[in-house]
Scaffold this active site. Structure first.
Site, PDB file in Angstrom:
ATOM      1  N   ASP A   1       0.843  10.174  -6.255  1.00  0.00           N
ATOM      2  CA  ASP A   1       1.339   8.799  -6.154  1.00  0.00           C
ATOM      3  C   ASP A   1       2.553   8.721  -7.076  1.00  0.00           C
ATOM      4  OD1 ASP A   1       1.878   6.115  -6.426  1.00  0.00           O
ATOM      5  OD2 ASP A   1      -0.090   5.555  -7.238  1.00  0.00           O
TER       6      ASP A   1
ATOM      7  N   LYS B   1      12.731   4.732  -9.019  1.00  0.00           N
ATOM      8  CA  LYS B   1      12.241   4.776  -7.635  1.00  0.00           C
ATOM      9  C   LYS B   1      12.987   3.736  -6.792  1.00  0.00           C
ATOM     10  CE  LYS B   1       7.891   4.274  -5.083  1.00  0.00           C
ATOM     11  NZ  LYS B   1       6.434   4.178  -5.238  1.00  0.00           N
TER      12      LYS B   1
ATOM     13  N   GLU C   1       1.719   4.260   0.970  1.00  0.00           N
ATOM     14  CA  GLU C   1       0.780   3.963  -0.131  1.00  0.00           C
ATOM     15  C   GLU C   1      -0.441   3.152   0.321  1.00  0.00           C
ATOM     16  OE1 GLU C   1       3.446   2.331  -3.064  1.00  0.00           O
ATOM     17  OE2 GLU C   1       4.372   4.281  -3.368  1.00  0.00           O
TER      18      GLU C   1
ATOM     19  N   ASP D   1      -0.766  -4.319  -1.693  1.00  0.00           N
ATOM     20  CA  ASP D   1      -0.387  -3.293  -2.668  1.00  0.00           C
ATOM     21  C   ASP D   1       0.851  -3.761  -3.432  1.00  0.00           C
ATOM     22  OD1 ASP D   1       0.334  -1.031  -4.035  1.00  0.00           O
ATOM     23  OD2 ASP D   1       0.491   0.277  -2.292  1.00  0.00           O
TER      24      ASP D   1
END
Ligand code: AMP
Length: 581
Positions: free
Chosen positions: A8, A70, A147, A170
């Site tokens: 992850d 990211k 994810e 999420d």
């Protein structure tokens, strides 16, 4: 065969897991934690540090560190830290490399293959940038998984008898995804997904820091430019307060002085949970858009959702559970740790790839998150206008998928067409993302309207193959739009590989001591004058002992330093630095 690890790669934290003994297991890093902060720092020596030591360094020397990169994946933009320039995939590769080392230590063998998760709403460039990061870290990326799909896989693995409609919410550090799915005796079918790539827990922290500064008539953006150290320290305070408010009704935030110094005289800003909720209300309201979109695309009413699952550390904020309770009339499920569930699911996906017997009854189907299509010309009253988007594969179509559409020439005697492939939802291509292009020639000259068949094939990794041909023409034109990594040319990729090989990483065995030094350096700016002198003296001794190579001297200096930290009221100064026997 070496094991495939599940990773992850988060905005704030990253985790690595492996499927062993019939279940997914998290792997701890050199500091004993399963969460590795996605932070990279460059020390004055030029050596690179990753994870919690870099997070410590970021508080005192923000210009030497990079975090939340990211968010820059898929953008051709470089970041400068410690006088060196890096692109986001390189920084992500350093985090991946660190996780790979942890896994190799744990498994006792080389790790060369991985499943890496990405936000469901990541576009094609961002996915390719993630794949490139894996390659730069020496990992063959066997699968890119969304994810929330990974989160659902982890739940599906643990609860195989279930038969329900799940909604996974999420909210990570930087991104927000919503995924609707059906679970039926181990079979997981993703129905729809929606999200925002620039909405996450970090925005909640920024809002709080901004509110604190506003209360002093200061502006966040201006202060960030002028007093970066003050803002980075304040942000740390706000991050801690945000977490405290997840379990307490109030939290105090110390406001550093303009030089960034925090001490016992620092002014306090006390905030209640309800005041925090009001400050972040605009962000909470933005969560509803993607939830509505995923439900709408999945033709599902709120009352038809059997369970809402929370994933991502930021869903720990009680306001998220409140939102679910208000909107769905039910308490969300978080029986698996929201920080860990995505990495665990990635390891389950790795087990599916190698056909592990423990997952033989688990089946999963996913969807493509964005619409894919081509640019077309439209005719309005005899006048041609370019730049319109014609979908070939609609968002939320189950993948793998292959679809064909027929297009036609628009000019007399037109013998070739430049087929431009886009991803997005907008009517005009300028508002969508250009993925690539393909020239189709050999069209027989004639009046407008000569047909061209276009086929899109989209696989489980989100790789798109485009084929085009003129019916009866015999010749096929083909483009596989998976090799242009994040808009970088092959030369740029070769350069990135070379730069990566040249990077000197701080020796892994000394990382824990380095973190202790950086932790103490941060503390030097936060304690009173007397304590500061004592701390600096102990730290000097410790650093001298570290470089002396004298093991006894080093052990003694570390013992004294830890003792002093305990004396200063630091309850758990360095939990993972064990005393040597
Ligand atoms: P992830 O990317 O899933 O690791 O999520 C990281 C985000 O979760 C960061 O923005 C953290 O600030 C946030 N977070 C982690 N723990 C908590 C907590 N206890 N309360 C509020 N936010 C949290």
């Amino acid at each position: 065969m070496s094991e495939i690890v599940g990773i992850d790669l988060g905005t704030t934290n990253s985790l690595i897991a492996v499927f062993r003994d019939g279940r997914p297991q998290l792997i701890s890093n050199v500091h004993g934690d399963t969460l590795t902060p996605s932070v990279v720092g460059v020390l004055p020596s030029g050596e690179v540090i990753v994870g919690s030591p870099a997070k410590e360094l970021r508080v005192t020397e923000p210009h030497r560190c990079a975090a939340t990169f990211k968010r820059l994946m898929g953008q051709n933009q470089s970041l400068k830290l410690g006088g060196k320039s890096f692109i986001a995939p390189e920084l992500s590769a350093m985090v991946l490399r660190s996780l790979k080392c942890d896994a190799e230590t744990f498994l006792g063998e080389t790790v060369s293959e991985a499943v890496i998760t990405v936000p469901a709403y990541f576009n094609d460039h961002q996915r390719k940038a993630t794949r490139l990061a894996g390659e730069l870290a020496g990992l063959k990326v066997r699968r890119i998984v969304n994810e929330p799909t990974a989160a659902a896989l982890a739940y599906g693995f643990h609860d195989r008898q279930a038969r329900k409609k799940l909604l996974v919410i999420d909210l990570g550090g930087g991104t927000f995804d919503v995924t609707l799915m059906d679970v039926f005796e181990g079979a997981l079918e993703i129905i729809s997904t929606a999200g925002e790539n620039f909405l996450g827990g970090e925005d909640f922290t920024d809002r709080l820091a901004s509110a604190v500064l506003s209360s002093r008539n200061l502006q966040f953006e201006v202060m960030e430019q002028r007093n970066p150290l003050m803002v980075s320290r304040l942000r740390e305070e706000c991050e801690a307060a945000k977490r405290i408010l997840s379990t307490h009704e109030t939290a105090a935030i110390r406001i550093p002085d303009p030089r960034g110094i925090l001490d016992s005289d620092s002014a306090d800003f006390v905030i209640s949970r309800s005041a925090f909720t009001e400050i972040v209300r605009p962000l909470l309201d933005r969560l509803r858009g993607p939830i509505d979109k995923a439900l709408h695309d999945g033709r599902c009413a709120r009352h038809e959702v059997d369970e809402v699952i929370l994933a991502g550390g930021a869903t720990r904020m009680p306001a998220i559970a409140d939102l679910v309770r208000d909107d769905f009339g039910r308490i969300p499920c978080c029986s698996l740790n929201p920080d860990e569930v995505v990495a665990l699911g990635a390891a389950v996906q790795a087990a599916l790839i190698v056909d592990d017997v423990a997952v033989e009854d688990v089946v999963m189907t996913d969807v493509c998150p964005h619409t894919l299509g081509v640019a077309i010309v439209k005719e309005f009253g005899g006048h041609l206008e370019e730049g319109y988007f014609s979908p070939v594969i609609h968002r939320n179509t189950t993948i793998p998928v292959s679809r064909e559409e027929r297009y036609a020439t628009v000019h007399p005697h037109q013998t070739s067409i430049l087929l431009q492939v886009y991803q997005g939802e907008a009517r005009r291509v300028k508002d969508n993302l250009l993925l690539g292009q393909l020239t189709v020639d050999g069209i027989p000259p004639g009046p407008p309207g000569q047909p061209i068949e276009v086929r899109f094939t989209y696989d489980l990794n989100g790789i798109l193959e485009v084929e085009a041909y003129v019916p009866g023409g015999g010749r096929k034109f083909q483009a596989i739009l998976n090799h242009q990594s994040s808009g970088l040319s092959n030369d740029e990729i070769r350069e990135a590989v070379k730069r990566m090989q040249a990077i000197k990483f701080y020796p892994r065995d000394d990382l824990r001591n380095q973190r202790l030094v950086l932790f103490c350096e941060r503390l030097v700016g936060e304690v009173g004058v007397d304590d500061r002198d004592r701390l600096e003296a102990a730290l000097d001794l410790f650093e001298q002992a570290m470089s002396s190579g004298d093991r006894d001297r080093f052990s003694e200096a570390r013992r004294l330093l830890i003792h002093l930290l305990l004396d200063l009221g630091i309850a758990n100064p360095e939990p993972d630095v064990e005393e040597e026997s």
